[in-house]
Design an enzyme around this catalytic site. Sequence first.
Site: not given
Ligand code: AMP
Length: 190
Positions: A13, A88, A127, A133, A144
């Site tokens: 993404k 989400r 990654r 990360r 996740r």
């Molecule tokens: P990502 O980089 O999109 O994988 O997001 C990393 C982490 O940020 C996720 O595993 C969540 O803990 C938090 N996060 C990101 N976007 C959201 C969202 N829309 N709602 C809740 N938590 C989020």
Amino acid sequence: MRLIIMGPPGAGKGTQAKGVAARYGIPAISTGDIFRANVSEGTPLGLEAKRYMDAGDYVPDSVTNNMVRDRLAEDDAAGGFLLDGYPRTLAQVAELDGMLEASGTALDAVLVLTVDDDELVKRLVLRAQTDGRTDDTEEVIRHRQDVYNEQTAPLIEVYAERGLLVRVDGMGEVTEVAERIATALDGARA
Ligand code: AMP
């Protein structure tokens, strides 16, 4: 263009969002990136978000929704945006609907990247090695994925019913996927 990009963790993404946003001249707004920036700056929002992120859980809707509301109110998002990683949950969908309605705008398309489960794990493990990360350990990755399947996958059906869904095969090289996305989005706009 007002777009959402969705897909399980590791679907690509973030990588594809940057290309799509550049193509349409709109900001790519990644909630994950905003949270990570807050974590590194040690802001109160970052401190709150970190414990959820490290566990692979979602940050509470109230926190996330307010953050997105503020970001979408910025000038650069007035003409369009690409949301990466939001909404989400079904509650976030409802909240975003309200934000768009209040500004008299609407989504143009919801892009979903599909990738095999095995490939997802491979990408995430890689990654973890390259980006470091803290939420990319194997145990957290699995969690996740479960959270995505339970809370986020149902959103695909919601947007499909609204006729907004654009599914794109996310397997293969970054450039191949980018081309598929461009073709699919141009088709969806036509
Ligand atoms: P990502 O980089 O999109 O994988 O997001 C990393 C982490 O940020 C996720 O595993 C969540 O803990 C938090 N996060 C990101 N976007 C959201 C969202 N829309 N709602 C809740 N938590 C989020």
